[in-house]
Motif scaffolding. Structure first.
Motif, PDB file in Angstrom:
ATOM      1  N   ALA A  26     -66.596  44.411 107.420  1.00 28.28           N
ATOM      2  CA  ALA A  26     -67.165  45.444 108.294  1.00 28.28           C
ATOM      3  C   ALA A  26     -66.634  46.811 107.878  1.00 28.28           C
ATOM      4  N   GLN A  27     -67.537  47.746 107.701  1.00 29.43           N
ATOM      5  CA  GLN A  27     -67.164  49.099 107.273  1.00 29.43           C
ATOM      6  C   GLN A  27     -66.822  50.012 108.448  1.00 29.43           C
ATOM      7  N   GLN A  28     -67.201  49.596 109.650  1.00 29.69           N
ATOM      8  CA  GLN A  28     -66.891  50.397 110.838  1.00 29.69           C
ATOM      9  C   GLN A  28     -66.820  49.482 112.054  1.00 29.69           C
ATOM     10  N   ASP A  29     -66.231  49.978 113.116  1.00 29.24           N
ATOM     11  CA  ASP A  29     -66.166  49.212 114.361  1.00 29.24           C
ATOM     12  C   ASP A  29     -67.560  49.064 114.959  1.00 29.24           C
ATOM     13  N   THR A  30     -67.818  47.881 115.518  1.00 26.48           N
ATOM     14  CA  THR A  30     -69.055  47.633 116.253  1.00 26.48           C
ATOM     15  C   THR A  30     -68.671  46.968 117.572  1.00 26.48           C
ATOM     16  N   LYS A  31     -69.669  46.606 118.360  1.00 26.22           N
ATOM     17  CA  LYS A  31     -69.395  45.933 119.629  1.00 26.22           C
ATOM     18  C   LYS A  31     -68.747  44.570 119.420  1.00 26.22           C
ATOM     19  N   THR A  32     -69.053  43.914 118.308  1.00 29.79           N
ATOM     20  CA  THR A  32     -68.570  42.548 118.095  1.00 29.79           C
ATOM     21  C   THR A  32     -67.450  42.417 117.076  1.00 29.79           C
ATOM     22  N   LYS A  34     -64.294  44.679 114.455  1.00 22.74           N
ATOM     23  CA  LYS A  34     -63.568  45.898 114.094  1.00 22.74           C
ATOM     24  C   LYS A  34     -63.709  46.154 112.599  1.00 22.74           C
ATOM     25  N   GLN A  35     -63.522  47.392 112.216  1.00 23.07           N
ATOM     26  CA  GLN A  35     -63.553  47.752 110.802  1.00 23.07           C
ATOM     27  C   GLN A  35     -62.544  46.880 110.059  1.00 23.07           C
ATOM     28  N   ASP A  37     -62.929  43.630 109.525  1.00 24.76           N
ATOM     29  CA  ASP A  37     -63.158  42.214 109.828  1.00 24.76           C
ATOM     30  C   ASP A  37     -64.113  41.612 108.804  1.00 24.76           C
ATOM     31  N   TYR A  39     -67.079  39.009 107.758  1.00 25.20           N
ATOM     32  CA  TYR A  39     -68.218  38.295 108.334  1.00 25.20           C
ATOM     33  C   TYR A  39     -69.089  37.785 107.188  1.00 25.20           C
TER      34      TYR A  39
END
Length: 90
Positions: A26-32, A34-35, A37, A39
């Motif tokens: 993940a390049q940025q935080d989302t609702k599900t 954090k940057q 993480d 997936y």
């Protein structure tokens, strides 16, 4: 089944398919998440493990920026080494 092939791909399965998944960060935080993480994204569904491995090689060959057959051969040999390492002891 869940087998990591290398830092970029893994395979999983359901009752009908072998699933090739690309591992992403993940390049940025989302609702599900954090940057930072990890997936996965499903990138192919195959009937056999052999077809899944061929799909992986074909996917990487299409995405590589090889300028010669020598460079292309190195990409393929690198993938074969990853697959061999992932299946050691099988």
């Amino acid at each position: 089944m869940e087998i990591k092939i290398n830092s970029k791909y893994k395979i999983t399965s359901d009752d009908k398919n072998i699933i090739l998944q690309e591992i992403k960060i993940a390049q940025q935080d989302t609702k599900t998440m954090k940057q930072g993480d990890e997936y996965t994204v499903n990138v192919g569904w195959y009937g056999t493990l052999e077809n899944a491995m061929n799909g992986l090689v074909n996917r990487e060959v299409r995405a590589c920026d090889a300028k010669s057959f020598k460079e292309l051969k190195q990409v393929i040999e690198g993938l074969r080494a990853d697959i061999k390492q992932a299946t050691m002891g099988v």
